[in-house]
Design a protein around this motif. Structure first.
Motif, PDB file in Angstrom:
ATOM      1  N   THR A  14       0.875  -1.176   0.000  1.00 44.61           N
ATOM      2  CA  THR A  14       0.000   0.000   0.000  1.00 44.61           C
ATOM      3  C   THR A  14       0.917   1.233   0.000  1.00 44.61           C
ATOM      4  O   THR A  14       2.127   1.114   0.263  1.00 44.61           O
ATOM      5  N   PRO A  15       0.359   2.409  -0.223  1.00 47.00           N
ATOM      6  CA  PRO A  15       1.217   3.605  -0.224  1.00 47.00           C
ATOM      7  C   PRO A  15       1.952   3.826   1.101  1.00 47.00           C
ATOM      8  O   PRO A  15       3.004   4.468   1.125  1.00 47.00           O
ATOM      9  N   ALA A  16       1.424   3.286   2.195  1.00 48.23           N
ATOM     10  CA  ALA A  16       2.072   3.511   3.492  1.00 48.23           C
ATOM     11  C   ALA A  16       3.399   2.773   3.634  1.00 48.23           C
ATOM     12  O   ALA A  16       4.182   3.070   4.544  1.00 48.23           O
ATOM     13  N   VAL A  17       3.674   1.831   2.743  1.00 49.08           N
ATOM     14  CA  VAL A  17       4.968   1.133   2.814  1.00 49.08           C
ATOM     15  C   VAL A  17       6.106   2.143   2.630  1.00 49.08           C
ATOM     16  O   VAL A  17       7.104   2.131   3.366  1.00 49.08           O
ATOM     17  N   ALA A  18       5.937   3.033   1.676  1.00 49.98           N
ATOM     18  CA  ALA A  18       6.990   4.033   1.433  1.00 49.98           C
ATOM     19  C   ALA A  18       7.149   4.953   2.644  1.00 49.98           C
ATOM     20  O   ALA A  18       8.269   5.326   3.022  1.00 49.98           O
TER      21      ALA A  18
END
Ligand code: GCO
Length: 463
Positions: free
Chosen positions: A449-453
Motif C-alpha cells: 500500500t502507499p504507506a509502505v513508502a
C-alpha cells in the motif's frame, strides 16, 4: 478489535477536547529522528490471523451462530488458510526487509505445538525456531507472543479460561517454548490483551465462549489471566538463560495491554463518572496489578475482586501498549457495560468507524510513563481498504510518540498493526489492516500500500 467496552474509576486524565488527526503532515525529513538509538520500529501479526490451517477454539467458534442466527464472524468468514503465512515466511520476511523493520512481533500457536495435552509437535517448534533464526540473521528482533486469543481445543474442553488451573497449563506451555527457543528469543509477551479477552468473551460475546453480560466471570477471567501471566513469566525467566541479542539480558518480558481514550459524551456527572469507571477498569486495573502485586477489579455495587498475587510484581520488565482509538462514552445503566458508544459526526474514522485520534497516543504515553516502566507500542494501526489514510495515520502517531519521547517519556519501540491484511477476529476478512494488502481471490498475493513508502522513510530516519 473494536469492543464496546466497559466499566469502571479515576477521572479521565484527558477529557478535554483536543484536535486530532488534522490534515497537516509532519515532515518526513525529520520524523523519528529524535527517537533513541536502538528504538525498535516494526510490525505485528498473530498466528491465528495469518498462519492458516490452525485448529483451535477459534476455528470452532467461527462455525457457530448467535441465538438470532447471525454467524459469529461477520459474513460467516472462517480463518481457513488466512494469509498462508505458515508456508510463506520467506516471502513475508522479504516484505519486512523492504519496509526496513528492526523488529517483528508474531505469536506462536499453542494448538500447533501441543495439539493434545502433553503431546508436542517438534516440527512446528522447529518452524518457529527457523523464523526466529532467520529474523535475527536479517537484523530483525523477534518479539514472541505466546497467547494471542486462540486456545488448543483440549484447553477449551477442560473449561478454558474460566478454570483457575489453566494458569498451570499456560505455564507449562511457556516453559516448553522458553526451553526450546530461549537461545534465539529474548523479547516475550506471555498474553495479548488480558482486558480484551475477558471483555469480548464474557461481556460482549464476540470472542469464545461467546457469553454476554457476565461481568462477574469477566473479572474472574481477567484475574486468572493475570495469574497465568505471572506463572508464565516465572517459567520463562527460569528456562531462558541465554542472552540472544547481546544486550546483557536473557529475557525482556512484557504484556500487550489494550488501552484507549475514554471520553464522556457530555459534561454530565453521570457520563463523566461512567467514563471514569470504564477508564479505570480497562486502562488502569491491569498495569496496577503488575505494579502492586495486588489484583483489584471493582465495579461499584457489582464486582469487588481483590487478590494478592505477589509474583505479578516484577513479572514485566517493560509495558507494552496496544493503542487504536478513542471511545466517547454515554452512560447507560441498563447495559452490562453501563455505557453505550456515542459517535460524533465529522470525525475521521477507520473503515470500522473507530475514531482516529493520534493525540490519544501522546496522552496515554505521558500518563502510563508514571508507572516507571519503559514503554513499547506493540500495536497501532487502522483498517483502511482504500489505503488513503494509513500514511497520515502512521506519521501522526509516530509524531505523537516522538513528542512524548522529547518530553522525557521512555518509549523504546513502535510496532504497526499489521504487516499485511489478515483475519480480523470477529470481523473476518473485510477490515484491511495491512501495510501490504492481501488479495484473497488471487493466491493471497501481497501488494504494497502507499504507506509502505512512508514506513520505510521513517525507518531510514531512525538509523
Ligand atoms: C486486538 C489484536 C489484534 C487485532 C487488532 C485490530 O486488539 O484484537 O491484538 O488481534 O487484529 O487489534 O483490531
Amino acid at each position: 478489535m473494536k469492543r464496546a467496552l466497559l466499566p469502571v474509576m479515576a477521572l479521565l486524565a484527558a477529557c478535554a477536547e483536543r484536535p486530532g488527526f488534522d490534515l497537516t503532515s509532519p515532515s518526513l525529513d525529520t520524523l523519528g529522528k529524535t527517537l533513541p538509538t536502538g528504538f525498535l520500529f516494526g510490525t505485528a501479526t498473530s498466528a491465528h490471523q495469518t498462519e492458516g490451517g490452525n485448529v483451535n477454539d477459534w476455528t470452532d467458534f467461527e462455525q457457530g451462530t448467535y441465538p438470532d442466527g447471525r454467524p459469529h464472524i461477520t459474513n460467516g468468514d472462517q480463518s481457513g488458510l488466512a494469509d498462508d503465512s505458515w508456508n510463506r515466511f520467506d516471502e513475508d520476511l522479504a516484505l519486512m526487509q523492504a519496509l526496513g523493520v528492526t523488529a517483528y512481533r508474531f505469536s506462536i500457536e499453542w494448538s500447533r505445538l501441543e495439539p493434545e495435552e502433553g503431546v508436542w509437535n517438534a516440527q512446528a517448534m522447529a518452524r518457529y525456531r527457523e523464523w526466529a533464526v532467520k529474523l535475527r540473521a536479517a537484523g530483525i528482533e523477534p518479539s514472541v507472543t505466546l497467547f494471542h486469543f486462540s486456545l488448543p481445543r483440549w484447553v477449551a474442553a477442560k473449561g478454558g479460561l474460566e478454570r483457575p488451573e489453566v494458569a498451570d497449563d499456560f505455564a507449562a506451555y511457556a516453559r516448553r517454548v522458553g526451553t526450546e527457543l530461549g537461545d534465539v528469543v529474548d523479547f516475550w509477551c506471555p498474553i495479548n490483551e488480558i482486558n480484551i479477552v475477558a471483555a469480548e468473551g464474557w461481556l460482549v460475546g464476540d470472542f469464545p465462549p461467546g457469553n454476554t453480560g457476565d461481568t462477574a466471570t469477566r473479572a474472574r477471567v481477567m484475574a486468572i489471566l493475570l495469574h497465568a501471566h505471572a506463572k508464565m513469566a516465572k517459567a520463562l525467566r527460569e528456562v531462558d538463560v541465554v542472552d540472544a541479542n547481546g544486550d546483557g539480558k536473557a529475557t525482556l518480558i512484557t504484556t500487550a495491554h489494550h488501552v484507549r481514550i475514554f471520553q464522556p459524551a457530555t459534561h454530565s456527572a453521570l457520563d463523566t463518572a461512567i467514563a471514569g469507571l470504564t477508564d479505570d477498569f480497562e486502562n488502569e486495573a491491569v498495569p496496577r496489578a503488575f505494579a502492586t502485586g495486588h489484583i483489584a477489579l471493582t465495579v461499584p455495587g457489582t464486582i469487588d475482586l481483590q487478590e494478592d498475587v505477589p509474583d505479578l510484581k516484577g513479572s514485566i520488565d517493560v509495558l507494552g501498549l496496544n493503542y487504536y482509538t478513542r471511545d466517547i462514552i454515554r452512560a447507560d445503566l441498563g447495559s452490562a457495560s453501563l455505557s453505550t458508544m456515542h459517535y460524533r459526526a465529522g470525525r475521521p474514522t477507520n473503515d470500522q468507524g473507530w475514531d482516529l485520534y493520534p493525540d490519544g497516543l501522546y496522552i496515554l504515553l505521558k500518563r502510563f510513563s508514571a508507572y516507571g516502566w519503559p514503554i513499547y507500542i506493540l500495536e497501532n494501526g487502522l483498517s483502511d481498504q482504500e489505503g488513503t489514510k494509513r500514511s497520515l495515520f502512521l506519521e501522526q502517531h509516530v509524531a505523537a510518540l516522538e513528542r512524548a519521547v522529547d518530553e522525557g517519556v521512555d518509549v523504546r519501540g513502535y510496532f504497526h498493526w499489521s504487516l499485511m491484511d489478515n483475519f480480523e477476529f470477529a470481523d473476518g476478512f473485510w477490515p484491511r489492516f495491512g501495510l501490504y494488502s492481501v488479495d484473497y481471490a488471487n493466491d493471497r498475493k501481497r501488494t504494497a500500500t502507499p504507506a509502505v513508502a512512508t514506513f520505510k522513510r521513517i525507518s531510514q530516519n531512525l538509523r
